[in-house]
Design a protein around this motif. Structure first.
Motif, PDB file in Angstrom:
ATOM      1  N   THR A 171       0.830  -1.204   0.000  1.00 31.48           N
ATOM      2  CA  THR A 171       0.000   0.000   0.000  1.00 31.48           C
ATOM      3  C   THR A 171       0.866   1.257   0.000  1.00 31.48           C
ATOM      4  O   THR A 171       1.900   1.288   0.666  1.00 31.48           O
ATOM      5  CB  THR A 171      -0.906  -0.004   1.256  1.00 31.48           C
ATOM      6  N   GLN A 213       1.894   4.449   1.419  1.00 32.30           N
ATOM      7  CA  GLN A 213       1.724   4.926   2.788  1.00 32.30           C
ATOM      8  C   GLN A 213       1.439   6.429   2.852  1.00 32.30           C
ATOM      9  O   GLN A 213       2.147   7.213   2.228  1.00 32.30           O
ATOM     10  CB  GLN A 213       2.966   4.600   3.626  1.00 32.30           C
ATOM     11  N   ARG A 269      11.224   0.733  10.683  1.00 29.67           N
ATOM     12  CA  ARG A 269      10.039  -0.065  10.401  1.00 29.67           C
ATOM     13  C   ARG A 269       9.108  -0.226  11.596  1.00 29.67           C
ATOM     14  O   ARG A 269       7.953  -0.586  11.426  1.00 29.67           O
ATOM     15  CB  ARG A 269      10.434  -1.432   9.833  1.00 29.67           C
ATOM     16  N   LEU A 299      -0.819   6.315  12.697  1.00 31.72           N
ATOM     17  CA  LEU A 299      -0.383   6.162  11.310  1.00 31.72           C
ATOM     18  C   LEU A 299       0.323   7.423  10.808  1.00 31.72           C
ATOM     19  O   LEU A 299       1.458   7.367  10.334  1.00 31.72           O
ATOM     20  CB  LEU A 299      -1.601   5.855  10.432  1.00 31.72           C
ATOM     21  N   LEU A 300      -0.366   8.545  10.947  1.00 34.56           N
ATOM     22  CA  LEU A 300       0.122   9.770  10.313  1.00 34.56           C
ATOM     23  C   LEU A 300       1.085  10.568  11.180  1.00 34.56           C
ATOM     24  O   LEU A 300       2.039  11.146  10.693  1.00 34.56           O
ATOM     25  CB  LEU A 300      -1.065  10.661   9.921  1.00 34.56           C
ATOM     26  N   GLY A 346       3.944   7.419  13.040  1.00 36.33           N
ATOM     27  CA  GLY A 346       4.631   6.426  12.210  1.00 36.33           C
ATOM     28  C   GLY A 346       4.778   5.094  12.919  1.00 36.33           C
ATOM     29  O   GLY A 346       5.704   4.347  12.652  1.00 36.33           O
ATOM     30  N   CYS A 348       2.452   2.740  12.840  1.00 36.98           N
ATOM     31  CA  CYS A 348       1.847   1.656  12.061  1.00 36.98           C
ATOM     32  C   CYS A 348       1.792   1.997  10.584  1.00 36.98           C
ATOM     33  O   CYS A 348       1.971   3.141  10.185  1.00 36.98           O
ATOM     34  CB  CYS A 348       0.474   1.280  12.617  1.00 36.98           C
ATOM     35  N   TRP A 349       1.577   0.943   9.801  1.00 31.19           N
ATOM     36  CA  TRP A 349       1.482   1.076   8.350  1.00 31.19           C
ATOM     37  C   TRP A 349       0.054   0.773   7.924  1.00 31.19           C
ATOM     38  O   TRP A 349      -0.642   0.005   8.572  1.00 31.19           O
ATOM     39  CB  TRP A 349       2.434   0.090   7.667  1.00 31.19           C
ATOM     40  N   LEU A 350      -0.323   1.360   6.810  1.00 32.31           N
ATOM     41  CA  LEU A 350      -1.667   1.162   6.290  1.00 32.31           C
ATOM     42  C   LEU A 350      -1.682   0.024   5.267  1.00 32.31           C
ATOM     43  O   LEU A 350      -0.753  -0.125   4.480  1.00 32.31           O
ATOM     44  CB  LEU A 350      -2.139   2.458   5.626  1.00 32.31           C
ATOM     45  N   ASP A 351      -2.757  -0.777   5.318  1.00 33.27           N
ATOM     46  CA  ASP A 351      -2.973  -1.786   4.270  1.00 33.27           C
ATOM     47  C   ASP A 351      -4.355  -1.515   3.692  1.00 33.27           C
ATOM     48  O   ASP A 351      -5.355  -1.706   4.376  1.00 33.27           O
ATOM     49  CB  ASP A 351      -2.889  -3.195   4.875  1.00 33.27           C
ATOM     50  N   ASP A 352      -4.413  -1.054   2.447  1.00 37.73           N
ATOM     51  CA  ASP A 352      -5.735  -0.751   1.868  1.00 37.73           C
ATOM     52  C   ASP A 352      -6.258  -1.898   1.001  1.00 37.73           C
ATOM     53  O   ASP A 352      -7.166  -1.732   0.211  1.00 37.73           O
ATOM     54  CB  ASP A 352      -5.724   0.581   1.112  1.00 37.73           C
ATOM     55  N   GLN A 353      -5.644  -3.084   1.145  1.00 35.36           N
ATOM     56  CA  GLN A 353      -6.152  -4.240   0.395  1.00 35.36           C
ATOM     57  C   GLN A 353      -6.671  -5.317   1.348  1.00 35.36           C
ATOM     58  O   GLN A 353      -6.704  -6.500   1.004  1.00 35.36           O
ATOM     59  CB  GLN A 353      -5.036  -4.831  -0.481  1.00 35.36           C
ATOM     60  N   ASP A 354      -7.032  -4.905   2.557  1.00 37.32           N
ATOM     61  CA  ASP A 354      -7.507  -5.891   3.530  1.00 37.32           C
ATOM     62  C   ASP A 354      -8.783  -6.577   3.027  1.00 37.32           C
ATOM     63  O   ASP A 354      -9.719  -5.912   2.595  1.00 37.32           O
ATOM     64  CB  ASP A 354      -7.778  -5.206   4.875  1.00 37.32           C
ATOM     65  N   GLU A 355      -8.798  -7.931   3.119  1.00 36.34           N
ATOM     66  CA  GLU A 355      -9.899  -8.701   2.539  1.00 36.34           C
ATOM     67  C   GLU A 355     -11.227  -8.411   3.224  1.00 36.34           C
ATOM     68  O   GLU A 355     -12.277  -8.406   2.601  1.00 36.34           O
ATOM     69  CB  GLU A 355      -9.614 -10.210   2.636  1.00 36.34           C
ATOM     70  N   TRP A 369      -1.365  -1.828  10.446  1.00 37.08           N
ATOM     71  CA  TRP A 369      -0.410  -2.840  10.918  1.00 37.08           C
ATOM     72  C   TRP A 369       0.609  -2.179  11.822  1.00 37.08           C
ATOM     73  O   TRP A 369       1.372  -1.305  11.378  1.00 37.08           O
ATOM     74  CB  TRP A 369       0.289  -3.506   9.732  1.00 37.08           C
ATOM     75  N   MET A 401       4.631  -6.947  14.770  1.00 36.37           N
ATOM     76  CA  MET A 401       4.747  -7.978  13.730  1.00 36.37           C
ATOM     77  C   MET A 401       6.003  -8.803  13.991  1.00 36.37           C
ATOM     78  O   MET A 401       6.993  -8.303  14.506  1.00 36.37           O
ATOM     79  CB  MET A 401       4.820  -7.324  12.344  1.00 36.37           C
TER      80      MET A 401
END
Lengths: 191, 248
Positions: free
Chosen positions: A25, A27, B115, B219-220, B223, B225-232, B239, B244
């Motif tokens: 994604t 960011q 990270r 997130l913003l 920093g 966490c990271w964004l996942d815009d394809q989550d099912e 995240w 992790m």
């Protein structure tokens, strides 16, 4: 869930970050996106080196079945790199000088510099020396499609031109017009 | 001619005082000598103990822990002493050992900061540090890490052990976590890092606005966490990178 490396069918070892869903994604946090882009460009260059791929197109992220699938997609976690994200990664790579738009004046396809043009120039000159091509005129075709595979097999003509131009600056090569296009003559470095 | 009476007056006051002084001097003298001999005996014993068990102290974590506990209970700090690093530390070489571990901790924290946003789980830190040290370094424990982080305090780098959701984490950036962030981090740890608004709403009874604000801030702004815009399932998942599990 543990994020681990993965060896692809082509024998390339994908880093563990490739198994992290958010890696695909774009960011919204600029500092985070800089890390993501840095990781992607490293990954792209090392994969290109592994498979000897010279070109990367935004289209490669759009249609499956291409030679970049192993990297641009991760079927194990059902993620793919969106074309728009790939495009911004390519832009960053061009800015960093590890890729160049090819052809120029568009932003959807790049020539990847997993070796810089300067490094290609050295590889080219070394190859010409070791295969005894000094002072003879060669066509570009003879270099890109040699009878015996060489490190320069399939090198794109624009990249080859850049490498020759670098050699010409130090008088180690000369571009020569021949009947069906361009040729090159290599010289031993001046003592 | 009068004979002097036999009475208290017969004692010369001054003489008495002098005698008492002499006596007291000799007593304290003997006490000091005794103490000195005891101290030197203690030192010899310690030196002997340290030199005999030095390798074991360095390589065996449970032995090291017991040793450090013993030191604390008798009020001796293995790292303190008159000289730099302390004679105690010098005797054991424990000072160097601790500093070396400190450097390794800093190394891992800094190299993973990009990270994980400067927050690393204790277990993860322990795992990576152990990997960095290799087999020959002997195994280390959470206690060792906590001790080493204490030795880093004077540097003012802001390394701190914080407890989030019952789990120890090491924070390497000076950043205060508010309650909502702490809750979010704790929940993310149970989920392998992935967190969505609905989890905070369902399990913590938060309003959607509160959940969104907490996640978007992490997130913003931070920093973390990271964004996942394809989550099912939810389309948009966050995240928490420090929660992790990374193999490399």
């Amino acid at each position: 869930m543990s994020l681990s490396t993965h060896t692809t069918p082509s024998g390339f070892v994908l880093p563990s970050i490739h198994a992290a869903p958010p890696f695909f994604t774009k960011q919204p946090n600029p500092a985070t996106e800089a890390i993501v882009i840095e990781q992607w460009s490293k990954l792209i260059l090392s994969y290109a080196r592994h498979r000897k791929l010279f070109m990367l197109r935004v289209d490669d992220a759009e249609t499956p079945g291409g030679e970049w699938d192993e990297v641009l997609r991760n079927e194990r976690i059902n993620r793919r790199l969106p074309p728009t994200h790939l495009e911004s990664i390519l832009t960053a790579m061009v800015v960093k000088g590890v890729a160049a738009y090819e052809p120029a004046k568009q932003t959807r396809s790049v020539l990847l510099y997993w070796r810089l043009p300067e490094e290609w120039a050295e590889v080219l000159h070394q190859w010409a020396t070791s295969t005894g091509q000094m002072n003879t005129i060669m066509t570009y075709y003879e270099i890109t499609e040699p009878a015996v595979p060489s490190p320069l097999s399939n090198i794109p003509i624009p990249l080859l031109r850049k490498a020759i131009a670098i050699l010409a600056k130090t008088n180690r090569a000369q571009v020569i017009a021949i009947a069906d296009g361009e040729g090159v003559r290599f010289f031993a470095p001046a003592k | 001619m009068h004979r002097r009476g036999v009475g208290l007056a017969a004692f010369d006051k001054q003489q008495t005082t002098r005698r008492f002084e002499e006596l007291s001097n000799s007593i304290s003298q003997s006490q000091v000598t005794h103490l000195n001999s005891q101290l030197s005996q203690f030192r010899t014993a310690l030196t002997h103990f340290a030199s005999t068990h030095r390798d074991k102290i360095k390589s065996d974590p449970s032995f090291r822990h017991a040793f450090q506990q013993m030191c604390t209970s008798i009020g001796v700090d293995p790292l303190a002493g008159p000289r730099k690093g302390g004679w105690w530390a010098e005797l054991l070489g424990l000072g160097d050992w601790q500093y070396e571990l400190g450097v390794q901790i800093v190394d891992v924290c800094v190299s993973t900061r990009e990270r994980n946003g400067g927050l690393i789980e204790m277990e993860e830190l322990l795992r990576v540090v152990s990997k960095l040290r290799g087999v020959s370094g002997g195994s280390i424990t959470v206690d060792d890490i906590v001790q080493s982080i204490k030795t880093l305090e004077p540097l003012g780098a802001g390394y701190q052990v914080v407890e989030i959701g019952g789990r120890k984490m090491v924070r390497s950036v000076v950043k205060e976590l508010d309650d909502d962030q702490t809750t979010t981090l704790a929940l993310a740890q149970d989920q392998g890092g992935r967190i969505v608004e609905d989890m905070l709403i369902d399990r913590r009874g938060w309003s959607r606005e509160r959940a969104r604000t907490a996640l978007e801030n992490m997130l913003l702004r931070d920093g973390l966490c990271w964004l996942d815009d394809q989550d099912e399932v939810y389309g948009r998942a966050y995240w928490v990178t420090s929660a992790m599990k990374w193999d490399v």
